[in-house]
Design an enzyme around this catalytic site. Structure first.
Site, PDB file in Angstrom:
ATOM      1  N   ARG A  17       0.814  -1.217   0.000  1.00 20.67           N
ATOM      2  CA  ARG A  17       0.000   0.000   0.000  1.00 20.67           C
ATOM      3  C   ARG A  17       0.854   1.277   0.000  1.00 20.67           C
ATOM      4  NH1 ARG A  17      -3.855  -2.187   4.762  1.00 20.67           N
ATOM      5  NH2 ARG A  17      -2.069  -3.581   4.992  1.00 20.67           N
ATOM      6  N   LYS A  24       8.298  -1.152   3.227  1.00 22.61           N
ATOM      7  CA  LYS A  24       7.566  -0.223   4.094  1.00 22.61           C
ATOM      8  C   LYS A  24       8.322   0.124   5.375  1.00 22.61           C
ATOM      9  CE  LYS A  24       3.978  -1.704   6.689  1.00 22.61           C
ATOM     10  NZ  LYS A  24       2.591  -2.092   7.012  1.00 22.61           N
ATOM     11  N   GLN A  75      12.037 -15.277   6.299  1.00 23.59           N
ATOM     12  CA  GLN A  75      10.780 -15.811   5.789  1.00 23.59           C
ATOM     13  C   GLN A  75      10.842 -15.619   4.275  1.00 23.59           C
ATOM     14  OE1 GLN A  75       7.297 -13.397   6.426  1.00 23.59           O
ATOM     15  NE2 GLN A  75       5.874 -15.120   6.243  1.00 23.59           N
ATOM     16  N   ASN A 172      -7.435  -5.258  17.250  1.00 26.55           N
ATOM     17  CA  ASN A 172      -6.174  -5.928  17.569  1.00 26.55           C
ATOM     18  C   ASN A 172      -5.016  -5.020  17.174  1.00 26.55           C
ATOM     19  OD1 ASN A 172      -4.052  -7.804  17.806  1.00 26.55           O
ATOM     20  ND2 ASN A 172      -4.414  -8.616  15.747  1.00 26.55           N
ATOM     21  N   ASN A 389      39.800  26.672  -5.706  1.00 24.63           N
ATOM     22  CA  ASN A 389      40.332  25.405  -5.196  1.00 24.63           C
ATOM     23  C   ASN A 389      40.362  24.302  -6.246  1.00 24.63           C
ATOM     24  OD1 ASN A 389      37.498  25.406  -5.186  1.00 24.63           O
ATOM     25  ND2 ASN A 389      37.405  23.830  -3.627  1.00 24.63           N
ATOM     26  N   SER A 408      39.011  42.970  -0.037  1.00 24.04           N
ATOM     27  CA  SER A 408      37.803  42.564  -0.766  1.00 24.04           C
ATOM     28  C   SER A 408      38.105  42.157  -2.202  1.00 24.04           C
ATOM     29  CB  SER A 408      36.813  43.724  -0.794  1.00 24.04           C
ATOM     30  OG  SER A 408      36.424  44.035   0.516  1.00 24.04           O
ATOM     31  N   ALA A 426      43.035  44.724  -1.895  1.00 20.70           N
ATOM     32  CA  ALA A 426      41.735  44.429  -2.505  1.00 20.70           C
ATOM     33  C   ALA A 426      41.877  44.159  -3.997  1.00 20.70           C
ATOM     34  CB  ALA A 426      40.787  45.600  -2.275  1.00 20.70           C
TER      35      ALA A 426
HETATM   36  C1  UD1 Z   1      -2.357  -7.107  11.239  1.00 22.19           C
HETATM   37  C2  UD1 Z   1      -3.289  -8.033  11.995  1.00 22.19           C
HETATM   38  C3  UD1 Z   1      -4.558  -7.263  12.388  1.00 22.19           C
HETATM   39  C4  UD1 Z   1      -4.162  -6.056  13.225  1.00 22.19           C
HETATM   40  C5  UD1 Z   1      -3.135  -5.199  12.506  1.00 22.19           C
HETATM   41  C6  UD1 Z   1      -2.600  -4.170  13.446  1.00 22.19           C
HETATM   42  C7  UD1 Z   1      -2.908 -10.270  11.077  1.00 22.19           C
HETATM   43  C8  UD1 Z   1      -3.480 -11.336  10.239  1.00 22.19           C
HETATM   44  N1  UD1 Z   1      -3.655  -9.164  11.171  1.00 22.19           N
HETATM   45  O1  UD1 Z   1      -2.989  -6.719  10.034  1.00 22.19           O
HETATM   46  O2  UD1 Z   1      -5.445  -8.075  13.121  1.00 22.19           O
HETATM   47  O3  UD1 Z   1      -5.317  -5.290  13.535  1.00 22.19           O
HETATM   48  O4  UD1 Z   1      -2.024  -5.983  12.061  1.00 22.19           O
HETATM   49  O5  UD1 Z   1      -1.841  -3.191  12.796  1.00 22.19           O
HETATM   50  O6  UD1 Z   1      -1.875 -10.444  11.660  1.00 22.19           O
HETATM   51  N2  UD1 Z   1       4.573  -9.550   7.882  1.00 22.19           N
HETATM   52  C9  UD1 Z   1       5.576 -10.488   7.712  1.00 22.19           C
HETATM   53  N3  UD1 Z   1       5.353 -11.554   6.900  1.00 22.19           N
HETATM   54  C10 UD1 Z   1       4.179 -11.751   6.272  1.00 22.19           C
HETATM   55  C11 UD1 Z   1       3.147 -10.812   6.444  1.00 22.19           C
HETATM   56  C12 UD1 Z   1       3.364  -9.715   7.265  1.00 22.19           C
HETATM   57  O7  UD1 Z   1       6.663 -10.340   8.281  1.00 22.19           O
HETATM   58  O8  UD1 Z   1       4.072 -12.773   5.572  1.00 22.19           O
HETATM   59  C13 UD1 Z   1       4.818  -8.395   8.740  1.00 22.19           C
HETATM   60  C14 UD1 Z   1       4.719  -7.068   8.013  1.00 22.19           C
HETATM   61  O9  UD1 Z   1       6.012  -6.663   7.534  1.00 22.19           O
HETATM   62  C15 UD1 Z   1       4.186  -6.125   9.094  1.00 22.19           C
HETATM   63  C16 UD1 Z   1       3.427  -7.035  10.026  1.00 22.19           C
HETATM   64  O10 UD1 Z   1       3.814  -8.359   9.727  1.00 22.19           O
HETATM   65  O11 UD1 Z   1       5.211  -5.480   9.819  1.00 22.19           O
HETATM   66  C17 UD1 Z   1       1.912  -6.889   9.877  1.00 22.19           C
HETATM   67  O12 UD1 Z   1       1.540  -7.101   8.538  1.00 22.19           O
HETATM   68  P1  UD1 Z   1       0.419  -6.233   7.846  1.00 22.19           P
HETATM   69  O13 UD1 Z   1       0.260  -6.708   6.465  1.00 22.19           O
HETATM   70  O14 UD1 Z   1       0.680  -4.791   8.051  1.00 22.19           O
HETATM   71  O15 UD1 Z   1      -0.880  -6.672   8.704  1.00 22.19           O
HETATM   72  P2  UD1 Z   1      -2.279  -5.941   8.807  1.00 22.19           P
HETATM   73  O16 UD1 Z   1      -3.053  -6.232   7.580  1.00 22.19           O
HETATM   74  O17 UD1 Z   1      -2.059  -4.526   9.164  1.00 22.19           O
HETATM   75 CA    CA Z   2      -0.295  -3.207   9.462  1.00 24.09          CA
END
Ligand code: UD1
Ligand code: CA
Length: 459
Positions: A17, A24, A75, A172, A389, A408, A426
């Protein structure tokens, strides 16, 4: 009560996004990356060890998070937050009796003061899982917490939620405390049968509950801190909150900020007591400003050190330079990298400096270029002095010894040295060294042709 905990920061996702070529979590707010905020916050809680889950652009992410307390897990494909945690399986296998703080890396506003009671609560209760929640005016985008009566049942993600579930304002935060052994026996049971086709970490709640494990919510009373940054507009909004926080903490420590709405002072910048910051001042990077200084409007300082009782007058730019006590710089000066202005010196209107040492109580008041030079103390640099320079290929050095007076409009063709207490007339073009105490003049002799202008008109 359990003692000690580990931390796992989820930072593998691209963050689509943001529509960026850069991941990000490396985008910055007030001069510091999102990831670094989260990492610094977590480190303040003193975990035994922190692991960062990396994936997308992992080299850059690892560089940013590098420190002896931090380890990394990869990952390879980003299949969701549960899958991200699963990548840490091997290293956590040896630490089954520990607690694990799992935290999204896109929460730069979170403070350690908010996490400490959450951690204490989890450990006191001996829960399998405790997660952080907040009640928001606008919960859009977050996972909603579903309850049956008072008891939590599960979390539903925005995309999977029904219209009535979307009305729920309890969300959450993306911060969890798991007991490692409970976490790992449910992680592999998480499926990806949802709208995003991802393995959601939030699904562990329902599974743990079904096994009769204790899961609790810890609701924070600081909902503004759990703003997850998912796009650049949220980034700007969070940066604004951090900017206000920074200015507040500076004012509390004795700095006067005339216009908090326009001063941009980055997170790592330090400013000493009784310093006054005027409107539209920008202080960036690792800048340190001493006590009792005045920074007038439109001063822009990057990665520089400024001593005590220094005045920086309007519209001056200073980069990677050092200014010592009681000096004065500006208005309209530009100090480029590696400029050193010593005690009590003055740099004035439209003076540019680069890789230059400018001695104690020396003055360059107007319209000069001082590059690759050493100017010793009590030197006077006349208006329009230029160090030449560069010959198109190489850079050469100019040395101006103590007490010299440069008239100057002088051009100093480097390499060249002007001796102690000497004078340069100067308008001179100096190409040879000037001995100490001498006068050097080098300019065309003036001639006057009497009556010249009348004769011209007659023609
Ligand atoms: C997530 C939560 C949501 C919560 C929100 C809070 C889940 C499924 N949902 O959603 O309930 O309200 O955060 O901000 O967890 N990331 C990885 N590997 C992946 C996917 C994500 O490392 O495969 C990391 C991303 O880099 C990020 C974090 O996990 O830092 C959260 O991922 P993001 O896609 O932002 O989750 P949300 O959709 O915001
Ligand atoms: Ca998020």
């Amino acid at each position: 009560m359990r003692q000690g905990f580990l931390a796992l920061i989820l930072a593998a996702g691209e963050g689509t996004r943001f529509k960026s070529n850069k991941i990000k979590v490396l985008h910055t707010l007030l001069g510091k990356s999102m990831l670094r905020y989260v990492l610094d916050c977590v480190l303040k809680l003193k975990p035994e060890k922190v692991f960062v889950v990396v994936g997308y652009q992992r080299k850059a992410v690892m560089e940013e998070a590098l420190s002896d307390k931090v380890g990394f897990v990869v990952q390879k494909k980003q299949l969701g937050t549960a899958h991200a945690v699963l990548s840490a399986k091997d290293i956590l296998a040896k630490r089954k009796d520990k607690d694990l703080l799992v935290i999204n890396a896109d929460l730069p506003l979170l403070k350690p003061q908010t996490l400490r009671p959450f951690l204490a609560f989890h450990q006191r209760k001996g829960n399998a899982l405790t997660f952080l929640s907040a009640e928001l005016e606008n919960p859009t985008g977050f996972g909603r917490i579903l309850r049956s009566g008072k008891k939590i049942t599960r979390i539903v993600e925005e995309k999977d939620a029904s219209p009535s579930e979307r009305q729920i304002r309890e969300i959450n935060a993306g911060v969890y405390l798991f007991r490692v052994k409970d976490l790992f026996q449910v992680l592999s049971k998480v499926s990806n049968k949802n709208r995003k086709g991802e393995y959601y970490l939030t699904d562990t709640i329902e599974i743990l509950l079904s096994q009769g494990k204790k899961v609790e919510v810890y609701r924070t009373s600081h909902p503004e801190e759990i703003m997850g940054i998912n796009d650049r507009y949220e980034l700007a909004k969070a940066a604004e909150i951090l900017r206000r926080r920074k200015i507040k903490s500076l004012t509390e420590s004795g700095v006067t900020v005339y216009d908090p709405a326009t001063a941009w002072i980055e997170t790592e910048v330090k400013v000493g007591r009784d310093t006054v910051v005027y409107s539209s001042v920008f202080l960036e990077g690792k800048t340190v400003i001493g006590q009792d200084c005045r920074l007038y409007p439109f001063v822009h300082i990057v990665d520089s050190k400024v001593g005590d009782r220094v005045k920086i007058l309007s519209s001056t730019m200073i980069e990677e330079s050092t200014i010592h006590d009681e000096a004065q710089v500006g208005p309209f000066s530009h100090l480029r990298p590696k400029s050193i202005v010593r005690e009590g010196a003055r740099i004035g209107n439209f003076v540019e400096m680069k890789n230059a040492v400018f001695g104690k109580k020396s003055k360059a008041g107007h319209l000069s270029y001082l590059g690759d030079c050493t100017v010793e103390e009590k030197v006077n640099i006349g208006a329009g002095t230029i160090t030449c320079n560069y010959d198109g290929q190489k850079k050469y050095k100019t040395i101006i010894r103590k007490g010299a007076f440069i008239g100057s409009g002088t051009e100093l063709v480097a390499p060249v040295e002007v001796g102690k207490n000497s004078y340069v007339g100067a308008g001179s073009t100096i190409t040879k060294n000037v001995p100490p105490g001498a006068l050097a003049v080098s300019r065309g002799k003036q001639v006057e042709k009497r009556g010249w202008s009348r004769k011209k008109k007659e023609k």
